[in-house]
Write a protein that holds these residues in place. Sequence first.
Motif, PDB file in Angstrom:
ATOM      1  N   LEU A 140       0.823  -1.205   0.000  1.00  0.00           N
ATOM      2  CA  LEU A 140       0.000   0.000   0.000  1.00  0.00           C
ATOM      3  C   LEU A 140       0.861   1.260   0.000  1.00  0.00           C
ATOM      4  N   LEU A 141       1.853   1.331   0.896  1.00  0.00           N
ATOM      5  CA  LEU A 141       2.691   2.525   0.979  1.00  0.00           C
ATOM      6  C   LEU A 141       3.428   2.770  -0.334  1.00  0.00           C
ATOM      7  N   GLY A 142       3.885   1.687  -0.960  1.00  0.00           N
ATOM      8  CA  GLY A 142       4.586   1.825  -2.230  1.00  0.00           C
ATOM      9  C   GLY A 142       3.689   2.347  -3.335  1.00  0.00           C
ATOM     10  N   ARG A 143       2.453   1.872  -3.371  1.00  0.00           N
ATOM     11  CA  ARG A 143       1.529   2.314  -4.416  1.00  0.00           C
ATOM     12  C   ARG A 143       1.102   3.774  -4.197  1.00  0.00           C
ATOM     13  N   ILE A 144       0.977   4.176  -2.946  1.00  0.00           N
ATOM     14  CA  ILE A 144       0.669   5.588  -2.682  1.00  0.00           C
ATOM     15  C   ILE A 144       1.819   6.470  -3.153  1.00  0.00           C
ATOM     16  N   ALA A 145       3.048   6.079  -2.804  1.00  0.00           N
ATOM     17  CA  ALA A 145       4.218   6.863  -3.206  1.00  0.00           C
ATOM     18  C   ALA A 145       4.352   6.926  -4.723  1.00  0.00           C
ATOM     19  N   GLN A 146       3.892   5.887  -5.407  1.00  0.00           N
ATOM     20  CA  GLN A 146       3.966   5.805  -6.864  1.00  0.00           C
ATOM     21  C   GLN A 146       2.905   6.682  -7.546  1.00  0.00           C
ATOM     22  N   SER A 147       1.907   7.094  -6.784  1.00  0.00           N
ATOM     23  CA  SER A 147       0.754   7.803  -7.348  1.00  0.00           C
ATOM     24  C   SER A 147       1.080   9.250  -7.681  1.00  0.00           C
ATOM     25  N   ASP A 148       0.746   9.655  -8.901  1.00  0.00           N
ATOM     26  CA  ASP A 148       0.883  11.056  -9.299  1.00  0.00           C
ATOM     27  C   ASP A 148      -0.443  11.783  -9.126  1.00  0.00           C
ATOM     28  N   PHE A 149      -1.054  11.604  -7.966  1.00  0.00           N
ATOM     29  CA  PHE A 149      -2.308  12.260  -7.612  1.00  0.00           C
ATOM     30  C   PHE A 149      -2.425  12.229  -6.095  1.00  0.00           C
ATOM     31  N   ALA A 150      -3.398  12.949  -5.575  1.00  0.00           N
ATOM     32  CA  ALA A 150      -3.531  13.102  -4.128  1.00  0.00           C
ATOM     33  C   ALA A 150      -4.484  12.066  -3.542  1.00  0.00           C
ATOM     34  N   TRP A 151      -4.148  11.603  -2.348  1.00  0.00           N
ATOM     35  CA  TRP A 151      -5.017  10.752  -1.539  1.00  0.00           C
ATOM     36  C   TRP A 151      -5.530  11.595  -0.373  1.00  0.00           C
ATOM     37  N   ILE A 152      -6.789  11.414  -0.015  1.00  0.00           N
ATOM     38  CA  ILE A 152      -7.375  12.175   1.092  1.00  0.00           C
ATOM     39  C   ILE A 152      -7.997  11.209   2.086  1.00  0.00           C
ATOM     40  N   SER A 153      -7.619  11.342   3.344  1.00  0.00           N
ATOM     41  CA  SER A 153      -8.200  10.494   4.383  1.00  0.00           C
ATOM     42  C   SER A 153      -8.224  11.231   5.706  1.00  0.00           C
ATOM     43  N   SER A 154      -9.416  11.347   6.269  1.00  0.00           N
ATOM     44  CA  SER A 154      -9.578  12.078   7.527  1.00  0.00           C
ATOM     45  C   SER A 154      -9.811  11.160   8.719  1.00  0.00           C
ATOM     46  N   ASN A 155      -9.904   9.846   8.482  1.00  0.00           N
ATOM     47  CA  ASN A 155     -10.226   8.962   9.615  1.00  0.00           C
ATOM     48  C   ASN A 155      -9.440   7.664   9.630  1.00  0.00           C
ATOM     49  N   THR A 156      -8.311   7.596   8.906  1.00  0.00           N
ATOM     50  CA  THR A 156      -7.465   6.407   8.976  1.00  0.00           C
ATOM     51  C   THR A 156      -6.083   6.793   9.478  1.00  0.00           C
ATOM     52  N   ARG A 157      -5.434   5.833  10.129  1.00  0.00           N
ATOM     53  CA  ARG A 157      -4.085   6.060  10.650  1.00  0.00           C
ATOM     54  C   ARG A 157      -3.211   4.852  10.346  1.00  0.00           C
ATOM     55  N   TYR A 158      -1.969   5.132  10.036  1.00  0.00           N
ATOM     56  CA  TYR A 158      -0.998   4.060   9.813  1.00  0.00           C
ATOM     57  C   TYR A 158      -0.375   3.659  11.141  1.00  0.00           C
ATOM     58  N   ARG A 159      -0.247   2.348  11.355  1.00  0.00           N
ATOM     59  CA  ARG A 159       0.357   1.838  12.585  1.00  0.00           C
ATOM     60  C   ARG A 159       1.599   1.017  12.246  1.00  0.00           C
ATOM     61  N   SER A 160       2.715   1.381  12.830  1.00  0.00           N
ATOM     62  CA  SER A 160       3.952   0.636  12.597  1.00  0.00           C
ATOM     63  C   SER A 160       3.952  -0.687  13.340  1.00  0.00           C
ATOM     64  N   SER A 161       3.089  -0.815  14.342  1.00  0.00           N
ATOM     65  CA  SER A 161       2.894  -2.082  15.039  1.00  0.00           C
ATOM     66  C   SER A 161       1.439  -2.158  15.472  1.00  0.00           C
ATOM     67  N   GLU A 162       0.973  -3.374  15.723  1.00  0.00           N
ATOM     68  CA  GLU A 162      -0.426  -3.564  16.045  1.00  0.00           C
ATOM     69  C   GLU A 162      -0.821  -2.882  17.344  1.00  0.00           C
ATOM     70  N   MET A 163       0.137  -2.663  18.219  1.00  0.00           N
ATOM     71  CA  MET A 163      -0.145  -2.046  19.514  1.00  0.00           C
ATOM     72  C   MET A 163      -0.037  -0.530  19.466  1.00  0.00           C
ATOM     73  N   ALA A 164       0.485   0.005  18.372  1.00  0.00           N
ATOM     74  CA  ALA A 164       0.688   1.461  18.291  1.00  0.00           C
ATOM     75  C   ALA A 164      -0.639   2.168  18.039  1.00  0.00           C
ATOM     76  N   ALA A 165      -0.735   3.401  18.535  1.00  0.00           N
ATOM     77  CA  ALA A 165      -1.937   4.200  18.306  1.00  0.00           C
ATOM     78  C   ALA A 165      -2.043   4.625  16.856  1.00  0.00           C
ATOM     79  N   GLY A 166      -0.905   4.798  16.230  1.00  0.00           N
ATOM     80  CA  GLY A 166      -0.893   5.176  14.828  1.00  0.00           C
ATOM     81  C   GLY A 166      -0.882   6.676  14.624  1.00  0.00           C
ATOM     82  N   PRO A 168      -1.600   9.797  11.242  1.00  0.00           N
ATOM     83  CA  PRO A 168      -2.176   9.948   9.910  1.00  0.00           C
ATOM     84  C   PRO A 168      -1.210   9.517   8.809  1.00  0.00           C
ATOM     85  N   PHE A 169      -1.742   8.930   7.752  1.00  0.00           N
ATOM     86  CA  PHE A 169      -0.907   8.564   6.612  1.00  0.00           C
ATOM     87  C   PHE A 169      -0.184   9.784   6.061  1.00  0.00           C
ATOM     88  N   SER A 170      -0.761  10.964   6.276  1.00  0.00           N
ATOM     89  CA  SER A 170      -0.136  12.197   5.785  1.00  0.00           C
ATOM     90  C   SER A 170       1.197  12.471   6.461  1.00  0.00           C
TER      91      SER A 170
END
Length: 557
Positions: A140-166, A168-170
Amino acid sequence: MNYSKWARLILLISTLVFAASCSQVSKPGNTADLANDRREARFSILQVNDSYKIEGIENGSIGGFARLRTLRRQLQEGGEQVLLLHGGDFLFPSVMSKYLKADAMIKVLNLMDGNESAFDDNMMVVFGNHEFDDADPGVLLGRIAQSDFAWISSNTRYRSSEMAAGSPFSDRLSNVHDVLVKNINGVKVGLFGITLDFQKQSYVSFDYAPDLRRAAINKAIADLKAQGAAVIIALTHQDFDQDQWLAREFPDVNLVVGGHEHIYLEKRIGKTWITKADADNQSAVLHDVRVLADGAVETSHRKIDLDGKVEKDAQVDAEVGKQLAKLAEQIKKKNKDLNQVLGYSRYLLEGVEPAVRSRETALGDFLADVIRERMKADIAFTNGGGIRINDNIPPGPITVYDMEGLFYYDNELVSFELSGAQLLEVLKNSVSKSHLGNGRFLQVSGLRFKYRAKESNGVYSYAVEPADVEIKARGASVYTPLDTNKKYRVATIDFIWEKGFSDGYEIFSQGAGKSSPPRLDNGAAVSFRKTTEEAIDKLPNKTVTNRIEGRIIRQVQ
């Protein structure tokens, strides 16, 4: 020049400077610029959602991204300022993304502005639930970085581990935004994105529980207003009823551009339109947005079918062909040939989602018959949402490519008992969202039933009574009335048995409360795909002869 003339000149200059500075300050209590209140402006939005086949359906004769590019180019050539918005679900699931890890999809999307290397400032997407299908976050992260357009998300968070609060992808990727403001024809247009929490991977968390979602939307709207947004657009991927909730609860939202359902939908709540397009770019929605001199926002829209009347853009079509060739090579490495013929169909087998998710189809009948026969059951069913081909198999050859599409998820088969009363509840839930083309809709074997549909002011209700259902038990030659007290042997796919509760089938909760009925089979893995291929091979002349026969009848009241 005497003193009095100098004084008058200085006073005049001071007055002009003061007036000019005031013209750049917002009205008290109004976050929009005065410029937005003193002139009329308009722009267009081109909306698509839920795109899985880059080539479109029916061998590329309908839909696809090459036709979408043509439409966008034609609109821009007419002098229109056009935002291209995608309502989510495009990285996965598809046969191509399964083998090419969604690389092909991004390469085609990057051509929607006609330039494979430039960033498309007027294209924005929101996460769909299927964007998180791959368990490897690097995909997923690779495909976002590959994108020549904007992604918008106001309610998702990336977590580096399952226990992390996470976070924003931004925080990780510069082309992902919590909210985004675009200056279109002198008007500040604000966008925020909301995604439902259906696909739960360890690397993502969602603010989607009601209180968290409300807080996320409130914050997004406040941020947009603080940046002077005169128009607010919600780019969403969630159930249609939740889009309606959003429009009712947040009237400051001028337009809800949605995804998740795979059929064209529209509804107005107050002054806010909610729209969704047909999947796989079979249609697009063109919105006309007008900002009046007093700051009021008016929107209108129309559906545009992307059929054979719309020419394919040559550049995008060439890329599509290139990616289809790559797919064939990848599948060949698995010792498979996409064009290998496994059997034949005498009649049309409808697999497009508006059909398999809302009514009986010959393809659905055949698949349900295969399950019933293999598991030696009285009754069998499978959900339309699990039939992922989203295409029709015309009379003629049935190929490996067809099987790859049908069985993107190769479920296992299970059997168990249900009482007639329990079966009745299953059928009621099956049709409960048929007007939305919901994936819970069941294709059935060993029974036939009718249901009554009623609509009032956009609210749909459905009824199924015991007298509406007839059973043709295994070995029987005729249908008999449903006995609510009798136990029937039933077969289906393991997804329904384990997780049917996620589609409203409360009895199927093996993973949440373990209330699913005990299995009657021995638990051995029985591949749905392999079973289907074996069934075709055993048919006379390897030919499927199913036609719609009245197993499911809709009656409108």
